[in-house]
Design a protein around this motif. Structure first.
Motif, PDB file in Angstrom:
ATOM      1  N   ARG A   1     135.101   1.609   1.382  1.00 29.59           N
ATOM      2  CA  ARG A   1     133.889   1.164   2.060  1.00 29.59           C
ATOM      3  C   ARG A   1     132.926   0.443   1.126  1.00 29.59           C
ATOM      4  O   ARG A   1     131.871   0.004   1.541  1.00 29.59           O
ATOM      5  CB  ARG A   1     133.166   2.355   2.689  1.00 29.59           C
ATOM      6  CG  ARG A   1     133.842   2.902   3.952  1.00 29.59           C
ATOM      7  CD  ARG A   1     132.993   4.002   4.566  1.00 29.59           C
ATOM      8  NE  ARG A   1     131.619   3.548   4.732  1.00 29.59           N
ATOM      9  CZ  ARG A   1     130.542   4.350   4.565  1.00 29.59           C
ATOM     10  NH1 ARG A   1     130.699   5.607   4.245  1.00 29.59           N
ATOM     11  NH2 ARG A   1     129.327   3.861   4.747  1.00 29.59           N
TER      12      ARG A   1
ATOM     13  N   ASP B   1     128.301  10.598   4.343  1.00 28.53           N
ATOM     14  CA  ASP B   1     129.230   9.477   4.474  1.00 28.53           C
ATOM     15  C   ASP B   1     128.871   8.594   5.664  1.00 28.53           C
ATOM     16  O   ASP B   1     129.062   7.376   5.620  1.00 28.53           O
ATOM     17  CB  ASP B   1     130.659  10.012   4.627  1.00 28.53           C
ATOM     18  CG  ASP B   1     131.702   8.918   4.500  1.00 28.53           C
ATOM     19  OD1 ASP B   1     131.666   8.176   3.499  1.00 28.53           O
ATOM     20  OD2 ASP B   1     132.544   8.807   5.406  1.00 28.53           O
TER      21      ASP B   1
ATOM     22  N   THR C   1     125.159   3.626   2.808  1.00 28.21           N
ATOM     23  CA  THR C   1     125.873   2.347   2.688  1.00 28.21           C
ATOM     24  C   THR C   1     125.804   1.880   1.236  1.00 28.21           C
ATOM     25  O   THR C   1     124.996   2.391   0.447  1.00 28.21           O
ATOM     26  CB  THR C   1     125.223   1.285   3.578  1.00 28.21           C
ATOM     27  OG1 THR C   1     123.877   1.054   3.103  1.00 28.21           O
ATOM     28  CG2 THR C   1     125.182   1.744   5.039  1.00 28.21           C
TER      29      THR C   1
END
Length: 240
Positions: free
Chosen positions: A232, A127, A131
């Motif tokens: 994210r 994590d 990306t």
């Protein structure tokens, strides 16, 4: 059709007691294994595609669509696909606290299994590094789903472990499927210490290498087909 270069190298990766075991392949007559201390070392391999058996894209609330989509295909092997806890729980270092937090971030409320809790450091490692842009190279996979593909999209009749110990007939079945799928596994280095790399870890890395090769050549499937993204921006999917 693949847009990757000819003779590109792929890597299949599985977590192991000593870190990460990676198996690389360029489609030729040999596989190579690499014992990596951390996932940064995995990313430093020259592989064009990396398929890893570890969640990418941690959820706000426990449970993700990919696991639900995959579980229904695996029959008796579906227990190998666990519900991914909430990101908040995964960042807890204490087991009791992780259970308490996950109860607040799951519907219906559920605690965290001890087996899953022991994987939290590896989940956090990925994590911290992966990306959305890196998901063009690094893909989440699952060995049992890979073996399901190799077995004609049919669940395997034998487990790879019984009572947490390697199960010979189940491992032999998976070796036979890897050979039939074209992976040259017989000369692969397998003399790691058991406390560092288990026999099932190495086979699972080979299964992930099979998936990486399918991704490279534009033959892979992903579950779900239209994957959601976490806060994210990471795709939450399992590839096979």
């Amino acid at each position: 059709m693949s847009t990757f270069p000819d003779h590109a190298l792929v890597a299949g990766v599985d977590g192991c007691p000593a870190g990460w075991i990676a198996v690389t392949w360029d489609g030729g007559p040999a596989l190579a294994s690499h014992l990596c201390r951390n996932f940064a070392e995995v990313m430093a391999l020259t592989a064009t595609i990396i398929a890893v058996d570890m969640p990418i894209g941690l959820p706000e609330s426990s449970g993700r669509p990919p696991e639900r989509a995959v579980r229904q295909r695996l029959g008796e092997r579906q227990s190998s696909v666990f519900a991914v806890p909430s990101q908040t729980a995964i960042y807890c270092d204490d087991y009791a606290e992780a259970c308490r937090v996950n109860l607040l971030h799951s519907d219906p409320p559920r605690k965290v299994s001890k087996q899953c809790f022991h994987l939290f450091p590896k989940m956090r490692e990925i994590d911290a590094l992966v990306t959305p842009e890196l998901q063009a190279r690094i893909f989440e996979s699952h060995p049992e789903l890979a073996f399901w593909v190799m077995n004609g999209e049919t669940p395997l009749p034998l487990p790879k472990k019984v009572k947490s110990s390697p199960y010979g007939p189940g491992l032999d079945l998976r070796r036979a499927l890897l050979r039939r799928a074209g992976l040259p596994i017989d000369d692969l280095k397998s003399d790691y210490r058991r406390r560092d790399v288990g026999a099932d870890d190495l086979l699972d890395a080979c299964a992930c290498a099979f998936v990486a090769w399918r991704i490279l050549n534009g033959r892979s499937m992903r579950f779900p087909q239209d994957p959601p993204r976490n806060p994210r921006g990471l795709r939450m999917e399992i590839n096979a």
